[in-house]
Design an enzyme around this catalytic site. Sequence first.
Site, PDB file in Angstrom:
ATOM      1  N   GLU A 369       0.826  -1.224   0.000  1.00 40.23           N
ATOM      2  CA  GLU A 369       0.000   0.000   0.000  1.00 40.23           C
ATOM      3  C   GLU A 369       0.856   1.269   0.000  1.00 40.23           C
ATOM      4  O   GLU A 369       0.499   2.267   0.637  1.00 40.23           O
ATOM      5  CB  GLU A 369      -0.958   0.009   1.198  1.00 40.23           C
ATOM      6  CG  GLU A 369      -2.304  -0.610   0.927  1.00 40.23           C
ATOM      7  CD  GLU A 369      -3.013   0.013  -0.263  1.00 40.23           C
ATOM      8  OE1 GLU A 369      -2.958  -0.614  -1.340  1.00 40.23           O
ATOM      9  OE2 GLU A 369      -3.595   1.089  -0.138  1.00 40.23           O
TER      10      GLU A 369
HETATM   11  C1  LIG Z   1       3.178  -9.836   1.061  1.00 35.90           C
HETATM   12  C2  LIG Z   1       2.794  -8.857  -0.005  1.00 35.90           C
HETATM   13  C3  LIG Z   1       1.460  -8.664  -0.319  1.00 35.90           C
HETATM   14  C4  LIG Z   1       1.089  -7.786  -1.338  1.00 35.90           C
HETATM   15  N1  LIG Z   1      -0.232  -7.682  -1.696  1.00 35.90           N
HETATM   16  C5  LIG Z   1      -0.563  -6.974  -2.818  1.00 35.90           C
HETATM   17  C6  LIG Z   1      -1.896  -7.009  -3.338  1.00 35.90           C
HETATM   18  O1  LIG Z   1      -2.794  -7.647  -2.774  1.00 35.90           O
HETATM   19  N2  LIG Z   1      -2.148  -6.324  -4.483  1.00 35.90           N
HETATM   20  C7  LIG Z   1      -1.193  -5.616  -5.150  1.00 35.90           C
HETATM   21  O2  LIG Z   1      -1.492  -5.031  -6.181  1.00 35.90           O
HETATM   22  N3  LIG Z   1       0.084  -5.553  -4.671  1.00 35.90           N
HETATM   23  C8  LIG Z   1       0.418  -6.227  -3.540  1.00 35.90           C
HETATM   24  N4  LIG Z   1       1.716  -6.204  -3.072  1.00 35.90           N
HETATM   25  C9  LIG Z   1       2.718  -5.434  -3.790  1.00 35.90           C
HETATM   26  C10 LIG Z   1       3.196  -4.201  -3.041  1.00 35.90           C
HETATM   27  O3  LIG Z   1       2.191  -3.234  -3.002  1.00 35.90           O
HETATM   28  C11 LIG Z   1       4.491  -3.724  -3.717  1.00 35.90           C
HETATM   29  O4  LIG Z   1       5.490  -4.684  -3.428  1.00 35.90           O
HETATM   30  C12 LIG Z   1       4.912  -2.352  -3.257  1.00 35.90           C
HETATM   31  O5  LIG Z   1       4.032  -1.383  -3.759  1.00 35.90           O
HETATM   32  C13 LIG Z   1       6.334  -1.996  -3.697  1.00 35.90           C
HETATM   33  O6  LIG Z   1       6.511  -2.207  -5.060  1.00 35.90           O
HETATM   34  P1  LIG Z   1       7.773  -3.045  -5.574  1.00 35.90           P
HETATM   35  O7  LIG Z   1       7.796  -4.331  -4.831  1.00 35.90           O
HETATM   36  O8  LIG Z   1       7.702  -3.106  -7.047  1.00 35.90           O
HETATM   37  O9  LIG Z   1       9.035  -2.212  -5.107  1.00 35.90           O
HETATM   38  P2  LIG Z   1       9.760  -1.058  -5.938  1.00 35.90           P
HETATM   39  O10 LIG Z   1       8.746  -0.103  -6.435  1.00 35.90           O
HETATM   40  O11 LIG Z   1      10.688  -1.662  -6.914  1.00 35.90           O
HETATM   41  O12 LIG Z   1      10.615  -0.362  -4.790  1.00 35.90           O
HETATM   42  C14 LIG Z   1      11.879  -0.850  -4.348  1.00 35.90           C
HETATM   43  C15 LIG Z   1      12.494   0.178  -3.398  1.00 35.90           C
HETATM   44  O13 LIG Z   1      12.714   1.412  -4.094  1.00 35.90           O
HETATM   45  C16 LIG Z   1      12.072   2.480  -3.426  1.00 35.90           C
HETATM   46  N5  LIG Z   1      11.570   3.410  -4.433  1.00 35.90           N
HETATM   47  C17 LIG Z   1      10.644   3.169  -5.393  1.00 35.90           C
HETATM   48  N6  LIG Z   1      10.434   4.270  -6.132  1.00 35.90           N
HETATM   49  C18 LIG Z   1      11.245   5.230  -5.633  1.00 35.90           C
HETATM   50  C19 LIG Z   1      11.488   6.591  -5.971  1.00 35.90           C
HETATM   51  N7  LIG Z   1      10.838   7.195  -6.965  1.00 35.90           N
HETATM   52  N8  LIG Z   1      12.388   7.279  -5.240  1.00 35.90           N
HETATM   53  C20 LIG Z   1      13.044   6.697  -4.214  1.00 35.90           C
HETATM   54  N9  LIG Z   1      12.863   5.413  -3.848  1.00 35.90           N
HETATM   55  C21 LIG Z   1      11.971   4.689  -4.553  1.00 35.90           C
HETATM   56  C22 LIG Z   1      10.946   1.826  -2.632  1.00 35.90           C
HETATM   57  O14 LIG Z   1      10.563   2.613  -1.525  1.00 35.90           O
HETATM   58  C23 LIG Z   1      11.605   0.525  -2.208  1.00 35.90           C
HETATM   59  O15 LIG Z   1      12.396   0.751  -1.077  1.00 35.90           O
HETATM   60  C24 LIG Z   1       2.085  -7.049  -2.027  1.00 35.90           C
HETATM   61  C25 LIG Z   1       3.432  -7.220  -1.685  1.00 35.90           C
HETATM   62  C26 LIG Z   1       3.798  -8.121  -0.714  1.00 35.90           C
HETATM   63  C27 LIG Z   1       5.256  -8.325  -0.421  1.00 35.90           C
END
Ligand SMILES: Cc1cc2nc3c(=O)[nH]c(=O)nc-3n(C[C@H](O)[C@H](O)[C@H](O)COP(=O)(O)OP(=O)(O)OC[C@H]3O[C@@H](n4cnc5c(N)ncnc54)[C@H](O)[C@@H]3O)c2cc1C
Length: 551
Positions: A369
């Site tokens: 979220e």
């Molecule tokens: C157990 C679990 C349940 C989940 N359930 C759902 C679900 O039901 N539905 C759904 O749609 N998603 C779900 N998710 C996904 C979750 O919402 C995402 O993992 C989350 O939004 C982060 O995206 P990402 O994993 O692609 O990380 P990334 O976006 O790749 O981020 C990696 C790191 O980079 C940082 N970062 C990213 N962008 C920037 C920026 N512009 N500037 C500086 N730092 C940045 C982030 O803060 C993080 O530390 C779930 C994830 C998990 C692990």
Amino acid sequence: MVGLDKETRQMVLETIREYGRKHLPHAKLIELDSKNEFPVDIMKDLYDPNQVACNLIMIPTKYGGLGGNSYDIYRACEELARIDLGVCTSVFATFLGMDPIFVGGTEAQKEKWIKKIAESSCYVAYGATEAAAGSDLLHLKTKAERVMDGDKIVGYTLNGGKMWITNGGVAGVYTILARAPKGVSWFVIEKGTKGLSSDKHEDKHGIRLSDTTPVNLQDVFVPAENLIGEVEGKGLRQAQAVFGYTRLMVAAMALGAGWKAIEYAVRYSQQRKVGGQPLNTKQGFTHKLIVPFAARLEACRAYVEEVAHRIDGGEDGLQTEGAIAKMLASETGDAACNSAIQAFGGNGYVREFPVEKLKRDIKITCIYEGTTEILQLTTFRERWQANINAEGKFYDAIADEMTALNAKDPGVGAGAAATALRALSAALKACYEEKLTSNQIAHLKLGELMAFAETAAAFCRAAAKPELPESASFGRDAWRAMSRIHAAHTASWIASEGLELVAGCTAADASGLADTLDFKAVARAQKAAVADMDLVALELVRVFKEEEIAG
Ligand SMILES: Cc1cc2nc3c(=O)[nH]c(=O)nc-3n(C[C@H](O)[C@H](O)[C@H](O)COP(=O)(O)OP(=O)(O)OC[C@H]3O[C@@H](n4cnc5c(N)ncnc54)[C@H](O)[C@@H]3O)c2cc1C
């Protein structure tokens, strides 16, 4: 929105509590955790309308639900998270999965889908994230191509893949975000639809019993009436529209798990003796490992409640407030759980004792979220603009409110909160004048400091009220002491971190800011903070009496 009456709310919360006590003791939870297994029977009970009926809390009565409002759902999420964050996540995902329909659906779509979800007690999955699009949903690749019958759009063919989808392998209904010709849009898809499948449940760090899977879409035909809102291109706005509320719920989950860890640590500290004395008599132990997190979590609660009441009062938006609540509550809950492991010593590091699992579980609240960093950026962007619109006086106005409150009631730390808010305003001014926001780290740090400042103000407002809130677990004196502790810490944190940020972002001499920041006021704000911590430490022991902890 009116929501549940107090009696019904208490009944719902007690039903959840009682179910947890009977069916989900730590031994059972750690067994499910080690098996990495979705607890079908338990979730069935929780969704059963004749048992716990958690899923019905957020559904309006006209669609067959209980008609809870944001305040009710915050209380229920916290209560569920106190039992288990994985269980809570599965229930929350059903709420989240319905949100695109609530926000963007036509009345006919709500009538059809929400009623069906309520009647069938099915799980719902919210499918936004993809392998290459998590924080950055603008780049999502799942495609929805129109299926035409002459000039008429009769449906869409969806192709793509979703990652990390909660309830992905068990849901009866999926809401899926996909790129249609006129833009990103939400679609409702039922379980069993040809081409819709899920992969195996992920082997996760925490919330291991919560079902999390990839979801695949291969030539999935979706009829046109399942396009939410029946207009393409509104998906991102519909997703954004609920962030105020959904992020508040994750904040509530962090409150539940964070407080559970503190409760365990306080109970354990009375049973564990060091040098013949219980640990809770050691001031260094309580004031380092327990009290600061208790005070900050209660500040987050005051903020969550303030925002929930605003949403229930009909205010739209509040995405920034949702971001602030989630960012600070999840980071504080995570820190509280980490500290609880330390408080348990070696016992904290093994799985027989519950704090080890809590620490693994709570980390997810800093990720899903909206990650902490994304929320800091969101907060910074909106408040930076608001401050420019207010000619640099956005936080000075709240500081003035706190100064006036302090004159009326000097016992809640509003003077310290005013000092914190003025320090934040001075740091923002320095960043603006020196053009320091070309450094992205300034955005993140200022977003964090804004969250501290705004929660301090909210806590002072709440603590100055003549009556304790319905959710209060502590006596009024201790609660007001927690407000003073949070405000005092916030004043020194913002002044020192603000100075470090500004000085670090420029090659010029930033010592002028040190003159602008009122360090004498910061020093005055710390007055008797340790005595306040003494008071809170005693209150925690009064509320959470000694108890044998599983091990
Ligand atoms: C157990 C679990 C349940 C989940 N359930 C759902 C679900 O039901 N539905 C759904 O749609 N998603 C779900 N998710 C996904 C979750 O919402 C995402 O993992 C989350 O939004 C982060 O995206 P990402 O994993 O692609 O990380 P990334 O976006 O790749 O981020 C990696 C790191 O980079 C940082 N970062 C990213 N962008 C920037 C920026 N512009 N500037 C500086 N730092 C940045 C982030 O803060 C993080 O530390 C779930 C994830 C998990 C692990």
